[in-house]
Design an enzyme around this catalytic site. Structure first.
Site, PDB file in Angstrom:
ATOM      1  N   SER A  71       0.851  -1.189   0.000  1.00 23.36           N
ATOM      2  CA  SER A  71       0.000   0.000   0.000  1.00 23.36           C
ATOM      3  C   SER A  71       0.883   1.233   0.000  1.00 23.36           C
ATOM      4  CB  SER A  71      -0.891   0.015   1.244  1.00 23.36           C
ATOM      5  OG  SER A  71      -1.527   1.267   1.423  1.00 23.36           O
ATOM      6  N   TYR A 114      -2.207  -0.242  10.358  1.00 25.38           N
ATOM      7  CA  TYR A 114      -2.185  -0.610   8.934  1.00 25.38           C
ATOM      8  C   TYR A 114      -0.856  -0.209   8.293  1.00 25.38           C
ATOM      9  CZ  TYR A 114      -3.670  -0.803   4.026  1.00 25.38           C
ATOM     10  OH  TYR A 114      -3.759  -1.081   2.678  1.00 25.38           O
TER      11      TYR A 114
END
Length: 330
Positions: free
Chosen positions: A165, A178
């Site tokens: 990501s 995250y």
């Protein structure tokens, strides 16, 4: 004597162009592909892209019902697809998935790590257990599954695709655990790339930005839950900020076919990455300012799924509803 900067830049661009020309694309027709998190969201979008290019896929996910729906969708387009119900945090399940793929398809050519979880909310409401839980799914699972699959990948001179990501390059407020996990898996991708190359196994790490996959419904939401989810789900489905999932899947698979080491997916992700690289202090200051306008923490650390924090605003979002329906996120 130092070379002028322009000459160095030209040499770098020339080397990149030469690599693209000299490296033959990796053909996907007839290849066997194991995709974690393949029953919905980006995993399903990737499965569609791989099968459209002639690959045969094995979808891995925890829900048998979701797998059945995904498989039926793919088979309706003529795809060759099998499924396996498994948990990526259970080592025995990972070994079983690799063995089943080899049994069904006679081997394994491409391993795709798409399974993941996301937690959103203020850092103050995130516990140490939250960090450990997300690391198990987003970072340790790709490590363990790659190790389990290595004998098969070596035999076929196969490929590994890791979906990281932009959050693995730039830490974003309210996505602390995250980003923690995605920084780890991005580093894992770089390490695997360097060490597996001599064995003929290629590793590609992709860092997408926001994508319209409908996956916000399954995010774990903390803090002021309805406000957090409304903001997250709206940005996740805003056309200017987020990327169409099918287009994201196409770019991701293209990166694998080219043999890229690492690729940013989407304009906003690329801009944020360059901002971090060129002006890290300014980027850090912008992130700190951004955090000031986000919903504040609460006195409890409880979490709900996104679909439990729906409001009229998020329920009526037609782009969000369409993505959820298209990618089995209902």
């Amino acid at each position: 004597m130092r070379l002028p900067k322009r000459l160095m830049l030209a040499a770098g661009l020339g080397a990149l162009a030469a690599r693209r020309l000299l490296n033959a694309p990796y053909p996907l027709s007839g290849r066997s592909v194991l995709i974690t998190g393949g029953s919905r969201g980006l995993g399903l979008a990737l499965a569609r892209e791989f099968t459209a290019r002639g690959a045969r896929v094995m979808l891995l996910a925890r829900s048998a019902d979701e797998l059945d729906r995904a498989a039926a969708d793919l088979r309706s387009e003529g795809a060759t697809v099998h499924t396996i119900t498994a948990d990526v945090t259970v080592q025995a399940d990972l070994v079983r998935a690799v063995e089943e793929t080899a049994r069904v398809y006679g081997g394994l050519d491409v391993l795709v790590h798409s399974a993941g979880i996301i937690q959103t909310g203020p850092l103050e409401n995130m516990t140490e257990e939250d960090f450990r839980q997300i690391m198990e799914v987003n970072a340790f699972a790709p490590l363990c599954l790659t190790r389990a699959a290595l004998p098969l990948l070596r035999a076929r001179r196969g490929r590994v695709l890791i979906v990281a990501s932009v959050g693995g390059k730039v830490a974003v407020p309210h996505l602390g655990p995250y980003s923690f996990s995605k920084f780890a898996v991005t580093g894992l991708g770089q390490a695997l790339r360097a060490e597996l190359a001599r064995e003929g196994v290629g590793v590609t790490t992709v860092c997408p930005g926001l994508m319209r996959t409908g996956s916000a419904r399954h995010a774990e939401v903390k803090g002021q839950q309805k406000k957090e989810y409304a903001l997250f789900a709206t940005l996740d489905n805003f056309p200017v900020v987020s990327l169409d999932a099918d287009e994201a899947a196409r770019r991701i698979v293209n990166a694998l076919v080219r043999g890229d080491a690492e690729t940013m997916i989407g304009g906003p992700a690329l801009l944020l990455r360059y901002a971090q690289a060129l002006a890290p202090q300014l980027t850090a200051d912008v992130m700190a300012l951004t955090n000031r306008v986000l919903p504040g923490p609460t006195t409890h650390n409880s979490a709900v799924r996104g679909y439990e924090a729906e409001t009229a605003l998020t329920r009526r979002n037609p782009i969000k509803r369409a993505a959820e329906a298209e990618f089995n996120e209902g």
